[in-house]
Design an enzyme around this catalytic site. Structure first.
Site, short mmCIF file in Angstrom:
data_model
loop_
_atom_site.label_atom_id
_atom_site.label_comp_id
_atom_site.label_asym_id
_atom_site.label_seq_id
_atom_site.Cartn_x
_atom_site.Cartn_y
_atom_site.Cartn_z
N GLU A 12 0.87 -1.18 0.00
CA GLU A 12 0.00 0.00 0.00
C GLU A 12 0.90 1.23 0.00
O GLU A 12 1.72 1.39 0.91
CB GLU A 12 -0.86 0.06 1.26
CG GLU A 12 -1.82 -1.08 1.48
CD GLU A 12 -2.51 -0.93 2.83
OE1 GLU A 12 -2.44 0.16 3.43
OE2 GLU A 12 -3.09 -1.91 3.30
N ASP A 47 -4.65 8.16 10.93
CA ASP A 47 -3.22 7.90 11.07
C ASP A 47 -2.73 8.26 12.47
O ASP A 47 -2.97 9.36 12.97
CB ASP A 47 -2.43 8.72 10.05
CG ASP A 47 -2.74 8.33 8.62
OD1 ASP A 47 -3.26 7.21 8.43
OD2 ASP A 47 -2.48 9.14 7.71
#
Length: 264
Positions: free
Chosen positions: A49, A60
């Protein structure tokens, strides 16, 4: 080009889970991202990814935020993301882009899907795009011949899991816990149940991410999931390395440990 379907078929034939590694484009440098991802593939990652650096990340954790900040400071743009995908796809690994929706929307959905396919990318993971708002992206992805991956979480209702699974074509991303990304001492206990619930709605592979950082954890998740996703642990190796060569050696070492884990 290696497709996700090929990857998961091969892993099933070998009676193991697939290993999915994540790195943002432009980190530690634009060329360094390709070098690090290549090292990860050579040591056992099946899928990579490539993260599209974005200034307002929603899921995140601090490790990925740090890497993304450095990437943005390096001047990384979408064109660089596509070049990174192109470089990584040459390794033979199935290569995805993980991105929030706003950059795709601003770039143009049709253009993004087309450019990603032309770069050798096989699909996208869009963590903040909901089923209700995904129609345009689903069509553009289909037209470009790339897969779509969406997320389910421990809090997802059966109805929600069904809706998400229905719009996935590559695999379903099962977030192991509620919260942001980051390696942890243990993988969320809800992950196994979430995989089982998701499989009631789809025949697609179900991959678990968030919290995996060691070979032992990879083995634990591989016992019940079709794929194991690791991001922050790789990034931490690069952040902690005194130089790029040491960082490459360190991510290679971790990828080998994780690859052994998914094969236990």
């Amino acid at each position: 080009m290696t497709t996700l379907q090929t990857v998961f078929s091969k892993a099933r034939a070998e009676n193991r889970a697939a290993l999915v590694g994540y790195l943002p484009a432009g980190f530690p440098t634009k060329d360094g991202a390709v070098a690090a991802a290549t090292a990860m593939v050579e040591a056992g990652c099946d899928v990579i990814e490539i993260g599209l650096p974005y200034s307002d990340p929603l899921m995140d954790g601090p490790t990925i935020q740090d890497a993304v900040h450095r990437s943005l400071a390096n001047g990384t743009r979408i064109a660089d993301v596509m070049r990174t995908v192109e470089g990584v796809a040459k390794t033979g690994a199935a290569t995805l882009v993980m991105t929030y929706w706003n950059p795709i929307d601003r770039y143009g959905a049709a253009r993004f899907a087309r450019d990603l396919a032309n770069a050798g990318g096989v699909g996208t993971i869009t963590p903040d795009l909901t089923p209700e708002e995904s129609g345009t992206w689903l069509q553009e992805s289909k037209d470009a011949g790339i897969d779509t991956v969406f997320l389910v979480a421990p809090s997802s209702t059966e109805d929600r899991i069904g809706k998400v699974a229905k719009i996935c074509t590559g695999f379903v991303y099962a977030a192991s816990l509620m919260g942001v990304t980051g390696a942890r001492d243990s993988v969320g206990s809800a992950a196994e149940g979430l995989v089982a619930r998701t499989r009631q709605h789809t025949s697609l592979p179900v991959c678990v991410g968030l919290g995996v950082g060691t070979g032992a954890q990879a083995a634990e998740v591989a016992a019940y999931a079709d794929g194991v996703i690791v991001g922050s642990a790789f990034i931490r190796r690069l952040l902690d390395a005194p130089d790029e060569a040491s960082g490459l050696a360190s991510v290679r070492e971790l990828a080998a440990e994780l690859a052994a884990g998914v094969r236990r």
